[in-house]
Design a protein around this motif. Structure first.
Motif, PDB file in Angstrom:
ATOM      1  N   VAL A 139      10.871 -14.177  -4.679  1.00  0.00           N
ATOM      2  CA  VAL A 139      10.595 -13.474  -5.933  1.00  0.00           C
ATOM      3  C   VAL A 139      11.169 -14.312  -7.071  1.00  0.00           C
ATOM      4  CG1 VAL A 139      10.912 -11.380  -7.270  1.00  0.00           C
ATOM      5  CG2 VAL A 139      10.653 -11.238  -4.781  1.00  0.00           C
ATOM      6  N   ALA A 140      10.280 -14.904  -7.862  1.00  0.00           N
ATOM      7  CA  ALA A 140      10.723 -15.757  -8.967  1.00  0.00           C
ATOM      8  C   ALA A 140      11.009 -14.951 -10.227  1.00  0.00           C
ATOM      9  CB  ALA A 140       9.667 -16.829  -9.254  1.00  0.00           C
ATOM     10  N   LYS A 141      10.124 -13.976 -10.531  1.00  0.00           N
ATOM     11  CA  LYS A 141      10.304 -13.162 -11.744  1.00  0.00           C
ATOM     12  C   LYS A 141       9.862 -11.727 -11.473  1.00  0.00           C
ATOM     13  CE  LYS A 141       9.610 -16.866 -15.160  1.00  0.00           C
ATOM     14  NZ  LYS A 141       8.783 -17.313 -16.298  1.00  0.00           N
ATOM     15  N   ILE A 142      10.538 -10.805 -12.148  1.00  0.00           N
ATOM     16  CA  ILE A 142      10.133  -9.392 -12.147  1.00  0.00           C
ATOM     17  C   ILE A 142       9.883  -9.022 -13.601  1.00  0.00           C
ATOM     18  CG2 ILE A 142      10.771  -7.030 -11.586  1.00  0.00           C
ATOM     19  CD1 ILE A 142      12.598  -8.118  -9.416  1.00  0.00           C
ATOM     20  N   TYR A 143       8.639  -8.690 -13.922  1.00  0.00           N
ATOM     21  CA  TYR A 143       8.254  -8.460 -15.312  1.00  0.00           C
ATOM     22  C   TYR A 143       8.423  -7.011 -15.769  1.00  0.00           C
ATOM     23  CZ  TYR A 143       5.968 -13.006 -14.771  1.00  0.00           C
ATOM     24  OH  TYR A 143       5.710 -14.345 -14.530  1.00  0.00           O
ATOM     25  N   VAL A 144       8.642  -6.088 -14.837  1.00  0.00           N
ATOM     26  CA  VAL A 144       8.680  -4.662 -15.195  1.00  0.00           C
ATOM     27  C   VAL A 144       9.952  -4.039 -14.649  1.00  0.00           C
ATOM     28  CG1 VAL A 144       6.173  -4.424 -15.291  1.00  0.00           C
ATOM     29  CG2 VAL A 144       7.361  -4.086 -13.113  1.00  0.00           C
ATOM     30  N   ASP A 145      10.171  -2.784 -15.033  1.00  0.00           N
ATOM     31  CA  ASP A 145      11.337  -2.042 -14.542  1.00  0.00           C
ATOM     32  C   ASP A 145      10.868  -0.759 -13.874  1.00  0.00           C
ATOM     33  OD1 ASP A 145      13.911  -1.362 -13.985  1.00  0.00           O
ATOM     34  OD2 ASP A 145      14.509  -0.940 -16.056  1.00  0.00           O
ATOM     35  N   GLU A 146      11.716  -0.203 -13.084  1.00  0.00           N
ATOM     36  CA  GLU A 146      11.392   1.053 -12.404  1.00  0.00           C
ATOM     37  C   GLU A 146      11.156   2.167 -13.421  1.00  0.00           C
ATOM     38  OE1 GLU A 146      14.126   0.113  -8.439  1.00  0.00           O
ATOM     39  OE2 GLU A 146      14.853   1.482  -9.994  1.00  0.00           O
ATOM     40  N   GLY A 147      10.102   2.951 -13.194  1.00  0.00           N
ATOM     41  CA  GLY A 147       9.763   4.042 -14.098  1.00  0.00           C
ATOM     42  C   GLY A 147       8.960   3.627 -15.306  1.00  0.00           C
ATOM     43  N   TYR A 170      13.003  -5.188  -3.874  1.00  0.00           N
ATOM     44  CA  TYR A 170      13.349  -6.606  -3.839  1.00  0.00           C
ATOM     45  C   TYR A 170      13.703  -7.090  -5.244  1.00  0.00           C
ATOM     46  CZ  TYR A 170      11.436  -6.736   0.889  1.00  0.00           C
ATOM     47  OH  TYR A 170      11.201  -6.502   2.218  1.00  0.00           O
ATOM     48  N   LYS A 171      14.785  -7.815  -5.336  1.00  0.00           N
ATOM     49  CA  LYS A 171      15.230  -8.350  -6.612  1.00  0.00           C
ATOM     50  C   LYS A 171      14.894  -9.846  -6.700  1.00  0.00           C
ATOM     51  CE  LYS A 171      16.825  -4.266  -7.200  1.00  0.00           C
ATOM     52  NZ  LYS A 171      15.998  -3.296  -7.950  1.00  0.00           N
ATOM     53  N   THR A 172      15.141 -10.423  -7.857  1.00  0.00           N
ATOM     54  CA  THR A 172      14.848 -11.841  -8.075  1.00  0.00           C
ATOM     55  C   THR A 172      15.602 -12.708  -7.063  1.00  0.00           C
ATOM     56  OG1 THR A 172      14.540 -11.418 -10.444  1.00  0.00           O
ATOM     57  CG2 THR A 172      14.899 -13.701  -9.773  1.00  0.00           C
ATOM     58  N   GLY A 173      14.895 -13.631  -6.432  1.00  0.00           N
ATOM     59  CA  GLY A 173      15.476 -14.503  -5.433  1.00  0.00           C
ATOM     60  C   GLY A 173      15.284 -14.038  -4.004  1.00  0.00           C
ATOM     61  N   GLY A 228       2.833  -8.552   3.409  1.00  0.00           N
ATOM     62  CA  GLY A 228       2.871  -7.160   3.838  1.00  0.00           C
ATOM     63  C   GLY A 228       4.102  -6.403   3.373  1.00  0.00           C
ATOM     64  N   ASP A 229       5.109  -7.097   2.825  1.00  0.00           N
ATOM     65  CA  ASP A 229       6.309  -6.401   2.346  1.00  0.00           C
ATOM     66  C   ASP A 229       5.979  -5.543   1.127  1.00  0.00           C
ATOM     67  OD1 ASP A 229       7.874  -7.418   4.307  1.00  0.00           O
ATOM     68  OD2 ASP A 229       8.773  -9.012   3.102  1.00  0.00           O
ATOM     69  N   LEU A 230       6.577  -4.345   1.088  1.00  0.00           N
ATOM     70  CA  LEU A 230       6.341  -3.418  -0.019  1.00  0.00           C
ATOM     71  C   LEU A 230       7.185  -3.827  -1.223  1.00  0.00           C
ATOM     72  CD1 LEU A 230       5.070  -0.759  -1.076  1.00  0.00           C
ATOM     73  CD2 LEU A 230       7.071   0.432  -0.158  1.00  0.00           C
ATOM     74  N   LEU A 231       6.512  -4.137  -2.334  1.00  0.00           N
ATOM     75  CA  LEU A 231       7.209  -4.531  -3.558  1.00  0.00           C
ATOM     76  C   LEU A 231       7.495  -3.334  -4.452  1.00  0.00           C
ATOM     77  CD1 LEU A 231       5.242  -7.801  -4.400  1.00  0.00           C
ATOM     78  CD2 LEU A 231       7.402  -7.551  -3.154  1.00  0.00           C
ATOM     79  N   THR A 232       6.554  -2.406  -4.559  1.00  0.00           N
ATOM     80  CA  THR A 232       6.743  -1.167  -5.319  1.00  0.00           C
ATOM     81  C   THR A 232       5.517  -0.294  -5.105  1.00  0.00           C
ATOM     82  OG1 THR A 232       7.343  -0.245  -7.485  1.00  0.00           O
ATOM     83  CG2 THR A 232       5.663  -1.953  -7.459  1.00  0.00           C
ATOM     84  N   ASN A 233       5.515   0.856  -5.737  1.00  0.00           N
ATOM     85  CA  ASN A 233       4.353   1.743  -5.755  1.00  0.00           C
ATOM     86  C   ASN A 233       3.907   1.938  -7.206  1.00  0.00           C
ATOM     87  OD1 ASN A 233       4.417   2.356  -2.899  1.00  0.00           O
ATOM     88  ND2 ASN A 233       6.152   3.682  -3.328  1.00  0.00           N
ATOM     89  N   ILE A 234       2.621   2.104  -7.394  1.00  0.00           N
ATOM     90  CA  ILE A 234       2.072   2.439  -8.709  1.00  0.00           C
ATOM     91  C   ILE A 234       1.385   3.791  -8.589  1.00  0.00           C
ATOM     92  CG2 ILE A 234       0.493   1.795 -10.551  1.00  0.00           C
ATOM     93  CD1 ILE A 234       2.775  -0.076 -10.376  1.00  0.00           C
TER      94      ILE A 234
END
Length: 383
Positions: free
Chosen positions: A72-80, A185-188, A194-200
């Motif tokens: 994971v190089a970058k996360i552009y959003v936050d939870e919620g 999952y956090k940066t790095g 198949g890994d779950l990154l989040t739900n929309i």
């Protein structure tokens, strides 16, 4: 007419004795209770609210998973956070896929160059064949080589598209407008395919799923076929929603569809209701109860205080035409405020409204008619 609030006093004073002559010539006293409140039953049609436990789900709920392996190089959003369709959510490391794209590009350029070379060779040999300098077999061989080079172009283009697709998978984007769920999952972090990154979740509307028995399903479908129930202009039945805190949801829903089959284990079938959720009060996975108005025809309202139970069976005292008290069992369909709903009676049946503690089967009384309004007022004022 006596006031119902004075009935208990009247019952104590209104006991008369009638002298009868027995078969052996001796007199025998028979107790007759006077001014016993009696309610005459008449069939009614009422709407009874019926509730079902339901599961509430977002109108769209998608698990966002990694399609390729990478860090994971970058996360552009936050939870919620609310995101728009196509907005970038995550960026995975893409060096490997960049190299694959570059390699595929090089192979494509090489294939096109070879195809151009073989095409020129075909043109050159064609001139020589026309002048009968060389045989046509050499021309056919050149044309075959050109076909092979054209196939190599197609293969290289396919490799390039696959590489570009793999590269695109390293940037994960929102599939629709919605809210980001937990990000495990956090940066790095290393993720695999198949890994779950989040739900929309899109909760602009929600679905309420509830189950009914086969008998309830059949009754509902027959009612729909026979008559039009309360509905909107599209013919969808209006349904209310009660949230887990007991509050009624301010927006009504529409009964849309149902499952195709009954569950084998429970014999039930699920219905789906759509509710608007403009305030986003309801979240995916919440619980509640849907409430529907069920029309019952030709039923009788039996005051609960006029009944008694013996070994899980319900009874009332019925008054026959000779004013003789008879015990009658009945089956309550359900509770309705201070009443039981039943279909076990006939129009004009008279039941003892109050004072059942003083009565026994076979006793004779002097009835005092009680209107439905008087009975209702008495029942309500008792609470």
């Amino acid at each position: 007419m006596y006031r119902l609030s004075k009935i208990s006093f009247v019952l104590l004073l209104s006991i008369g004795f009638v002298s009868c002559q027995s078969g052996n010539g001796k007199s025998q006293d028979k107790i007759i209770l006077a001014d016993i409140p009696v309610l005459e039953l008449q069939p009614k049609s009422i709407e009874v609210p019926k509730t079902y436990v339901c599961d509430l789900q977002a109108v769209q709920f998608v698990e966002v998973r990694a399609k390729v392996e990478g860090f994971v190089a970058k996360i552009y959003v936050d939870e919620g956070q609310f995101v728009k369709k196509g907005q970038s959510l995550f960026q995975l490391t893409s060096n490997e896929f960049n190299e694959m794209v570059n390699s595929a590009n090089a192979k494509l350029m090489q294939a096109r160059a070879e195809a151009k070379s073989t095409a020129l060779e075909v043109e050159r040999l064609k001139i020589l064949v026309d002048k009968k300098i060389i045989s046509s077999s050499e021309l056919e061989l050149a044309r075959a080589k050109n076909s092979v080079s054209q196939s190599a172009i197609l293969e290289a283009e396919s490799l390039l598209k696959n590489a570009q697709t793999g590269l695109s998978y390293t940037t994960i984007k929102a599939p629709f407008d919605g809210i980001v769920d937990r990000i495990p999952y956090k940066t790095g972090s290393l993720v695999t395919a198949g890994d779950l990154l989040t739900n929309i979740t899109d909760i602009s509307e929600v679905f309420a799923y509830y189950k009914v028995t086969e008998n309830e399903y059949l009754k509902y479908m027959r009612d729909r076929l026979e008559e039009v129930s309360e509905s909107d202009e599209n013919g969808d039945e209006v349904v209310s929603l009660i949230l887990s805190d007991g509050q009624t949801y301010p927006y009504v829903g529409k009964l849309e569809t149902m499952e195709a089959d009954f569950e084998k284990g429970t014999g039930s079938i699920a219905f789906r209701v759509r509710f608007p959720n403009p305030d986003q009060l309801i979240k995916h996975g919440a619980s509640g109860k849907v409430q529907m108005d069920n029309m019952l025809d030709d039923i009788f309202l039996i005051p609960q205080k006029s009944t008694f139970e013996i070994q899980d069976y319900s009874y009332v005292y019925i008054l026959d035409k000779n004013n003789i008290v008879r015990v009658r069992s009945f089956v309550p369909l359900q509770r309705y405020g201070v009443y039981y709903i039943s279909d076990s009676f006939e129009p004009g049946d008279r039941i003892i409204f109050e004072g059942i503690q003083q009565l026994k089967d076979g006793m004779e009384i002097v009835p005092m008619a009680v209107s439905e309004k008087e009975a209702y007022d008495t029942l309500v004022n008792a609470f």
